[in-house]
Design a protein around this motif. Structure first.
Motif, PDB file in Angstrom:
ATOM      1  N   ASN A  48       0.814  -1.236   0.000  1.00  0.00           N
ATOM      2  CA  ASN A  48       0.000   0.000   0.000  1.00  0.00           C
ATOM      3  C   ASN A  48       0.844   1.281   0.000  1.00  0.00           C
ATOM      4  O   ASN A  48       0.714   2.093   0.907  1.00  0.00           O
ATOM      5  N   GLY A 135      -5.090   1.731   1.668  1.00  0.00           N
ATOM      6  CA  GLY A 135      -4.669   1.623   0.285  1.00  0.00           C
ATOM      7  C   GLY A 135      -5.120   0.313  -0.332  1.00  0.00           C
ATOM      8  O   GLY A 135      -5.112  -0.735   0.313  1.00  0.00           O
ATOM      9  N   GLY A 148      -2.455   3.788  -2.201  1.00  0.00           N
ATOM     10  CA  GLY A 148      -1.955   4.328  -0.949  1.00  0.00           C
ATOM     11  C   GLY A 148      -1.804   5.825  -1.139  1.00  0.00           C
ATOM     12  O   GLY A 148      -2.315   6.382  -2.113  1.00  0.00           O
TER      13      GLY A 148
END
Length: 312
Positions: A48, A135, A148
């Motif tokens: 992420n 994310g 993210g």
């Protein structure tokens, strides 16, 4: 301006700030699993975003990617170098604080310094942790999945997940820009001067961020997902710089009026409360306005994902 009799509250706030920095620094370096701090050495563990989902990936040649996979963030494991950078930034911050104290007094200068940490450090940390934990879970119309947001890779001392050097850097830039705007346009209203200060800061950041996020430095890492990248930097970052400094300047220059109405101690408390709430509201505003509204409109109009220059 008379500062007598009100220093206890300010010093207590300084003590709390130092405690937060101490705890954050301990967690970041010695207990990185608590806040899921990405590794500077082993980029294969990134989530992420993954390395392939970062904006820096598209800026690298294949040779640079292979070197990065083998060696990690440049100087990312050198705490000595990061400590030296923090010390330098502390010295710069002290110069700005001294200038502010001479011109505005202990109380106003302290509010600017402490408010900078609370306002920008908290807003940055909200964005960083939001992207880290959410994310890959959000779909954005123009840019696909929000992999993210971003994170800072270097720093010896930390305020939550924002390095000390970023908080002090924001304080130094914000104070300098607000001061210059006030000197150049002394007869303009508060909102106009705050807007000018925000624009000066945003222009400064336009050239600083592409350098700081280059493959040679990588002081912080951006995720893909934004529909408008300017030299590899999501444009909402520059919008955020303008908004943060504009709003902060308005809050800070309103302190004397708050003091007249509530007294200095209560005014300090309200100011910190506004800074704290303002960090959350600003982060939410940027997400809703930029990703949902602006991104949705761009998608409906058929706008292509825009990078300047493409693949740089």
């Amino acid at each position: 301006m008379d500062d007598s009799g009100h220093r206890g509250f300010v010093w207590m706030t300084y003590a709390v700030l130092i405690l937060v920095i101490a705890v954050s620094t301990y967690l970041h370096h010695l207990q990185p699993q608590v806040l899921s701090v990405p590794s500077n050495r082993d980029v294969s563990t990134w989530k992420n975003p993954t390395f392939e989902q970062t904006a820096i990936y598209d800026r690298m040649t294949e040779a640079e990617r292979q070197k990065f996979r083998a060696e990690g963030i440049p100087d990312g494991s050198s705490l000595a170098a990061q400590f030296a950078t923090d010390v330098f930034m502390i010295i710069v911050g002290l110069f700005c604080y001294r200038h502010s104290r001479i011109n505005y007094g202990f109380w106003m200068a302290s509010c600017f310094l402490i408010g900078s940490f609370v306002f920008t450090g908290l807003e940055e940390s909200i964005w960083i942790l939001f992207g880290r934990y959410f994310g890959g879970m959000l779909d954005l119309a123009p840019g696909g999945i929000l992999f993210g947001t971003y994170w800072f890779s270097k720093g010896f001392f930390w305020f939550v997940e924002t390095p000390l050097v970023a908080c002090l850097g924001w304080f130094a830039i914000a104070y300098s820009c607000v001061w210059v705007a006030g000197k150049v346009f002394p007869n303009m209203g508060l909102l106009t001067r705050a807007a000018v200060g925000g624009l000066i800061a945003m222009i400064t950041d336009l050239w600083a961020d592409p350098v700081a996020t280059s493959p040679e430095l990588m002081n912080w890492v951006w995720a893909k997902g934004d529909f408008f990248l300017f030299f590899g930097i999501p444009f909402y970052n520059f919008v955020g710089w303008f908004l943060l400094i504009f709003l902060f300047a308005v809050f800070w220059e309103s302190l004397p009026l708050m003091e007249m109405k509530w007294g200095r101690v209560k005014a300090s408390g309200y100011f910190l409360l506004v800074c704290t709430g303002g960090a959350f509201v600003t982060a939410l505003f940027i997400f809703v306005f930029w990703f949902l509204i602006a991104g949705g409109l761009a998608s409906l109009s058929g706008m292509q994902i825009y990078q300047l220059p493409s693949g740089w």
